[in-house]
Design an enzyme around this catalytic site. Structure first.
Site, PDB file in Angstrom:
ATOM      1  CG  HIS A  40      43.937 -29.186 -10.494  1.00  0.00           C
ATOM      2  ND1 HIS A  40      43.749 -28.309 -11.536  1.00  0.00           N
ATOM      3  CD2 HIS A  40      45.092 -29.851 -10.763  1.00  0.00           C
ATOM      4  CE1 HIS A  40      44.732 -28.450 -12.415  1.00  0.00           C
ATOM      5  NE2 HIS A  40      45.556 -29.368 -11.964  1.00  0.00           N
ATOM      6  CE  LYS A  80      49.919 -36.844  -4.499  1.00  0.00           C
ATOM      7  NZ  LYS A  80      50.730 -36.064  -5.451  1.00  0.00           N
ATOM      8  CG  HIS A 123      54.839 -19.413 -10.704  1.00  0.00           C
ATOM      9  ND1 HIS A 123      54.812 -19.142 -12.044  1.00  0.00           N
ATOM     10  CD2 HIS A 123      56.080 -19.887 -10.438  1.00  0.00           C
ATOM     11  CE1 HIS A 123      55.992 -19.438 -12.577  1.00  0.00           C
ATOM     12  NE2 HIS A 123      56.784 -19.887 -11.622  1.00  0.00           N
ATOM     13  CB  ILE A 171       6.488 -13.218 -14.824  1.00  0.00           C
ATOM     14  CG1 ILE A 171       6.116 -12.087 -13.857  1.00  0.00           C
ATOM     15  CG2 ILE A 171       5.690 -14.469 -14.493  1.00  0.00           C
ATOM     16  CD1 ILE A 171       4.709 -11.592 -13.993  1.00  0.00           C
ATOM     17  CG  ASP A 204      -1.877   1.137   1.269  1.00  0.00           C
ATOM     18  OD1 ASP A 204      -2.010   1.836   0.237  1.00  0.00           O
ATOM     19  OD2 ASP A 204      -2.481   1.366   2.335  1.00  0.00           O
ATOM     20  CG  ASP A 215      52.916 -26.681  -6.198  1.00  0.00           C
ATOM     21  OD1 ASP A 215      53.959 -27.338  -6.313  1.00  0.00           O
ATOM     22  OD2 ASP A 215      52.033 -26.952  -5.394  1.00  0.00           O
ATOM     23  CD  GLU A 232      -1.175   1.105  -3.923  1.00  0.00           C
ATOM     24  OE1 GLU A 232      -0.649   2.094  -3.377  1.00  0.00           O
ATOM     25  OE2 GLU A 232      -2.271   0.604  -3.554  1.00  0.00           O
TER      26      GLU A 232
END
Length: 654
Positions: free
Chosen positions: A238, A368, A284, A534, A102, A272, A113
């Site tokens: 990973h 590991k 890296h 919608i 309202d 890495d 409304e």
């Protein structure tokens, strides 16, 4: 002559919808519509009466009426009127919604409304459904608005009309004991008056964890954690440090914190560890333009976040491309930063017949060891192993830190498993046998430069423990991975099925009881609007698992309604190995030129909450559930679930 059977209401144990009885399964597979079939289990010796109606609506009337009479027979007292109770629960919300809509504060809703509110609700209704009934035409007062809201909320209204007593719903449709119901009321009902009367609001119950399709007990560790490591699937990342693709993206220390807090237990970085300036090793992606981070900073972050989400062991993969001096630096940082978290158990490879358990290794970090690419990859990676890599000198200080997780070349694994001699499913069985005694890691191909993820399911089917995922890349594959590990409190370890852990590796399916999942997709609730328009939604349900179990089915499209679309459609899936199956609910917006993603929820089959109060040993009763879309608190699919166990080989009566 006609035959009459007298069955008293108080002798009925259960009324089952569909073809779930032994008689129906044996003789009526193709004869009758399952929506027209139902069975009544009754009497001291639990006899079964199987019935077939002329149409589905008539069957639903019988089922609902019988369950109503059963509840009325069980319950006493006039204080279980669901309509007045529902009104009390909803009145405050309706008043607030009316007030917010309202805009000019005149105490009524104009048609403008109202349409704005409907757009917010993601629903589009024709004008004839508007409830403008009083003399003040062109606007709705509060009472008219309540009537109008009831009109568009057909899902809840229809369901409540089928169950005059809320306790009928709780006890009969959900399969709850009175003790369980009391516990739910105490936890879920905020109203002190209702709590004193031990009454629970319908909406409060259905939107509580008890009404979710996911078993709330699986939010905590619920599996045996005392078995050898090789008996578990392990959540694995990973190139953990990357924020994006494999060539140009940034490396961030924070990525280790993110994946560890998401339950990942094996953090890895392909190619890495490299020599850095000033004698400081760096991480890296070698031979690319990804940025560089200090190894010491990474270890400090891992030390801080390793056990914030889970106390079970973390496996740290060291992909080593450093010279001996900087290898020694790596070993020094590992000892200084991790201290007693670093697992330095003394292991005699000749005496140690099995790996330790996650329980024994709680709070420990396992190193590991790796010199070059020595692990198995996905289907593309296996064809591109470089057999001519240079052997690097290893620092004794670093290699001494590797205990249970020494890397072995993929070629050595091929020799041990002898799987070059086998094809197709024989290869899978060989891998399952191999994975019973040692850990196997699978990682994305080097050609996935965009950090995309492969489908992890085939590797889980073969018992592969560490299926490495790019956690920075959202999408279907990571959603499957997340659902897989959610079933054990997201602790990073999932116990593999018994047939994958021991015994001779033969086909586990002969004589195996198949499981039937019956899903009635009833409705949707407050589905999102991706383009602020919608939507025309439909639901697709997919089973992933063994190849024989993988299938998809979908509902029809509901036009112009994302607020409370009604489907009322039943989908049936037959599953050979539910222990590794995932059930994926996918909501799409239909479009003439394609479809648009709305949301999804993926649940491990074993995490579907089950109530075992049925007298039929072939049926596990689940009941009505909400399937909340991932990341969306209010958006859900309302479903009814039943799980049937069917023997693969049936001996017919003569």
């Amino acid at each position: 002559t006609e035959r009459f059977i007298d069955i008293t209401i108080d002798s009925i144990h259960e009324v089952c919808e569909g073809k779930k009885s032994e008689l129906f399964r044996r003789y009526a597979d193709a004869c009758f519509d399952p929506n027209c079939c139902f069975s009544i289990y009754h009497g001291e010796h639990v006899k079964c009466l199987d019935l077939v109606s002329t149409n589905a609506e008539e069957a639903r009337t019988w089922i609902t009426g019988l369950k109503y009479l059963m509840a009325e027979n069980t319950l006493t007292g006039p204080d279980h009127d669901p309509f007045s109770f529902l009104l009390n629960c909803s009145l405050t919300w309706l008043q607030q919604t009316f007030s917010d809509a309202d805009k000019n504060g005149d105490g009524t809703l104009s048609m403008r409304e109202l349409h704005q509110l409907l757009h917010k609700f993601n629903v589009n209704l024709p004008k004839q459904k508007e409830a403008d009934t009083d003399e003040n035409q062109g606007s709705l007062g509060f009472e008219e608005f309540c009537s109008f809201y009831k009109m568009i909320s057909t899902r809840l209204d229809q369901l409540i009309q089928k169950m005059t007593f809320l306790m009928l719903f709780y006890l009969q449709m959900q399969g709850l004991t009175r003790e369980h119901l009391v516990d739910i009321v105490v936890k879920s009902e905020p109203c002190p008056e209702n709590l004193q009367r031990m009454v629970l609001g319908f909406t409060n119950y259905m939107r509580s964890p008890a009404g979710d399709i996911f078993n709330p007990e699986h939010n905590q560790v619920n599996q045996d954690m005392t078995q050898p490591l090789c008996n578990y699937f392990i959540a694995t990342s990973h190139n953990t440090y990357l924020t994006g693709d494999q060539l140009l993206s940034q490396s961030r220390v924070e990525m280790y914190a993110c994946v560890l807090q998401a339950g990942c237990r094996c953090v890895e970085g392909e190619v890495d560890c490299w020599d850095g300036p000033d004698g400081e090793p760096i991480i890296h992606h070698g031979y690319t333009l990804t940025s560089k981070i200090l190894f010491k900073d990474v270890i400090e972050t891992i030390n801080k976040y390793a056990f914030t989400k889970s106390q079970y062991p973390v496996i740290l993969s060291i992909e080593n491309h450093c010279t001996v001096p900087q290898q020694k630096k790596i070993a020094e940082y590992l000892r200084e930063v991790l201290q007693d978290k670093l697992d330095l158990s003394s292991v005699n490879v000749h005496e140690c017949k099995k790996l330790p358990s996650p329980e024994i290794l709680k709070g420990k970090i396992l190193v590991k060891g790796d010199v070059s690419d020595e692990d198995t990859g996905d289907e593309d990676e296996n064809e591109n192993e470089d057999e001519n890599r240079k052997t690097m000198r290893l620092s004794r200080a670093l290699s001494d830190l590797v205990k249970y997780t020494k890397s072995v070349r993929v070629h050595d694994i091929e020799t041990q498993g002898k799987y070059k001699r086998h094809k197709s499913k024989h290869l899978i069985f060989t891998l399952v046998c191999l994975n019973q005694r040692q850990l196997l890691r699978v990682y994305p191909s080097n050609y996935r430069v965009d950090s995309s993820n492969f489908n992890p399911q085939p590797y889980w089917n073969a018992g592969c423990h560490m299926v490495a995922m790019n956690y920075q890349t959202e999408g279907r594959m990571l959603e499957l991975n997340r659902a897989k590990f959610s079933s054990n409190g997201s602790c990073g370890y999932i116990l593999k099925p018994k047939c994958m852990c021991k015994g001779v590796c033969t086909d586990p399916l002969p004589g195996h009881r198949k499981t039937q999942l019956v899903l009635k997709i009833i409705s949707g609730q407050q589905l999102p609007k991706p383009r602020d328009s919608i939507i025309d939604p439909y639901v697709e349900v997919e089973i992933t698992g063994l190849p024989v179990d993988c299938s998809k089915q979908q509902t029809r499209v509901v036009n112009d309604n994302g607020f409370n679309p009604m489907w009322e459609e039943t989908l049936v899936f037959n599953i050979q190995m539910p222990q590794i199956a995932l059930v994926r609910f996918h909501v799409w917006d239909h479009d003439p030129i394609g479809r648009e993603f709305i949301g999804q929820r993926t649940v491990a089959f074993t995490s579907i909450i089950i109530n075992n109060l049925t007298h039929n040993i072939y049926v596990k009763f689940v009941g009505y559930r909400h399937v909340y879309l991932e990341g969306m608190e209010e958006s859900s699919i309302f479903v009814h679930v039943a799980i049937n166990h069917i023997t693969a080989k049936v001996s017919y009566l003569k």
